[in-house]
Design an enzyme around this catalytic site. Structure first.
Site, PDB file in Angstrom:
ATOM      1  N   VAL A  99     -11.750   3.294  -1.856  1.00  0.00           N
ATOM      2  CA  VAL A  99     -12.341   1.959  -2.001  1.00  0.00           C
ATOM      3  C   VAL A  99     -13.408   2.002  -3.081  1.00  0.00           C
ATOM      4  CG1 VAL A  99     -13.569   0.065  -0.874  1.00  0.00           C
ATOM      5  CG2 VAL A  99     -11.955   1.447   0.446  1.00  0.00           C
TER       6      VAL A  99
ATOM      7  N   GLU B 291      -1.204  -4.456 -13.646  1.00  0.00           N
ATOM      8  CA  GLU B 291       0.048  -3.712 -13.727  1.00  0.00           C
ATOM      9  C   GLU B 291       1.178  -4.626 -14.198  1.00  0.00           C
ATOM     10  OE1 GLU B 291       0.270  -0.531 -13.140  1.00  0.00           O
ATOM     11  OE2 GLU B 291      -1.701  -0.148 -12.250  1.00  0.00           O
TER      12      GLU B 291
ATOM     13  N   LYS C  73      -8.342  -2.258   1.485  1.00  0.00           N
ATOM     14  CA  LYS C  73      -9.729  -1.811   1.366  1.00  0.00           C
ATOM     15  C   LYS C  73     -10.615  -2.480   2.416  1.00  0.00           C
ATOM     16  CE  LYS C  73      -9.105  -1.002  -3.571  1.00  0.00           C
ATOM     17  NZ  LYS C  73      -9.339  -1.525  -4.936  1.00  0.00           N
TER      18      LYS C  73
END
Length: 433
Positions: free
Chosen positions: A130, A188, A203
């Site tokens: 995280v 991405e 997270k």
């Protein structure tokens, strides 16, 4: 101290470089040198440039590497659920210490890893899972253990923060900002995990587990992404002195029956420009922690990238190596509270609702009646002409705090009114506006 490294991509390669460049300092900090026993990769023949490592250390047999008697610490940076889960459980049960950056696995089945660590007597550290190099998890796990944390609110995904920051700064739409993020390498080729909130939700589960001493998994987190946030939403936020951020919010408190519970959610929200998280721009991360004795704490920095993540990985390696030399183990989990997770419908929040409505007498009264029927109090109303040039009007309503289920039911009934042409936008409001 001998390491087995699982994965040698962007993060793994940086781990190797830092181990090589800082070998003397690391040995001094630990009390023994760190050596790479082997590196498990998918393909042996891949060109790895000038990576400072003996090619003979590479292997495709990850399980065999883990089982070697001369391996003390297993470092996992491949990601994904399987085969990483099986490998790490095997290592932990064998008494080896594990350092991982695998947020998806920790959120999906962190309990299995913690149980294996307790069984084998090794350490399980995961600071890099995280917020990259930001020292966040260890303060939650150790420094604040003498306090009672009440809420953790954070920006924990750099891609979405870059996109929303660009939309705020330039007035661009989501698609344009995403294209820019992709061109600059922040997004991405398939950005789904980021823009749909999956990454942030994993997270959030890890943060809630540590903060509230309760096992929280990804399935417990209410998740919404940013794909529906429009340039008009951002303009409306700016008109109110706000911006929009993808927030993870984990809170501890009583439910309607007075039981202690936790609420964990990830969604876009309007926050005032005066809020500490509002100024967090670009691809940076920041987490705002509120505790009863310590008060308000803020952790800020780069949350992704090979070098920052490798820095966090090596920090954990130093810690577990020192523990092994001292013959001690640090408990990696505190889940004694085992608090129930409150459904999203019971979470207390506020809504910003934009309605396209017929411009005629009685409309505001009818709309206000819907809110009253669901026991939702209206904080502010703004009315203006519709941008469509059809003589209709736009109503922008901000509510007071109410259960999310009541707010959602209000919006659903508004959609069915003849006088409401469309519900143009619904966003939650956080941060005390």
């Amino acid at each position: 101290m001998r390491l087995a490294l699982l994965g040698c991509g962007t993060v793994g390669a940086e781990v190797v470089r830092l181990l090589n460049e800082q070998s003397a300092d690391l040995a001094a900090r630990i009390g023994a040198p760190l050596e790479i026993a082997g590196i498990a990769v998918r393909r042996l023949g891949r060109d790895r440039g000038d990576l400072p490592v003996d090619p003979g250390l590479f292997t495709t047999d990850a399980l065999g590497l883990i089982k070697r008697d001369d391996v003390d610490v297993v470092v996992e940076v491949i990601g994904g659920i399987e085969p990483a889960r099986g490998w790490l459980v095997e290592a932990l049960r064998a008494g080896k210490s594990v350092v991982t950056a695998n947020k998806a696995l920790l959120a999906e089945d962190g309990g299995a890893l913690h149980d294996a660590a307790a069984e084998g007597g090794g350490d399980l550290y995961y600071e890099a899972s995280v917020a990259g190099a930001i020292p966040l998890l260890r303060p939650l796990r150790e420094s604040l253990h003498g306090d009672r944390i009440t809420q953790v609110t954070g920006i924990v995904n750099g891609t979405t923060n870059f996109i929303l920051s660009a939309m705020h700064a330039t007035g661009a739409g989501f698609a344009e900002a995403l294209e820019e993020a992709t061109e600059l390498g922040y997004a991405e080729a398939d950005p789904t995990a980021d823009v749909e909130g999956f990454d942030a939700a994993a997270k959030a589960a890890i943060l809630a587990s540590l903060a509230f001493h309760t096992r929280v998994g990804a399935a417990d987190v209410h998740r919404e992404g940013i794909t529906e946030v429009t340039a008009a939403d951002m303009a409306s936020a700016k008109a109110m002195g706000c911006t929009i951020k993808l927030l993870c919010i984990a809170a501890r408190g009583a439910d309607g029956q007075g039981r202690e519970t936790v609420s964990v959610r990830v969604h876009p929200a309007m926050i005032p420009l005066t809020h500490p998280l509002a100024s967090v721009g670009d691809a940076f991360n920041a987490v705002f922690v509120e505790a009863e004795a310590a008060g308000q704490l803020m952790f800020y920095g780069r949350g992704a990238g090979g070098a920052p993540t490798a820095s966090a990985v090596l920090g954990d390696v130093v810690a577990v190596a020192r523990n092994r030399l001292a013959g001690v183990r640090v408990a990696s989990e505190s889940a004694y509270a085992a608090l129930p997770v409150r459904p999203m419908g019971e979470a207390l929040t506020r809504y910003h609702i934009s309605l396209d409505v017929a411009d005629r007498p009685g409309v505001l009264e009818a709309v206000a009646g819907v809110f009253a029927r669901h026991d939702v109090s209206i904080a502010t109303v703004r009315q203006g002409p519709s941008g469509g040039g059809n003589g209709d009007a736009v109503l922008v309503i901000v509510t007071h705090v109410a259960p999310d289920a009541a707010l959602a039911a209000t919006v659903q009934e508004l959609r069915g009114l003849d006088i409401v042409r469309s519900v143009a936008s619904v966003l939650r409001v956080e941060g005390g506006l």
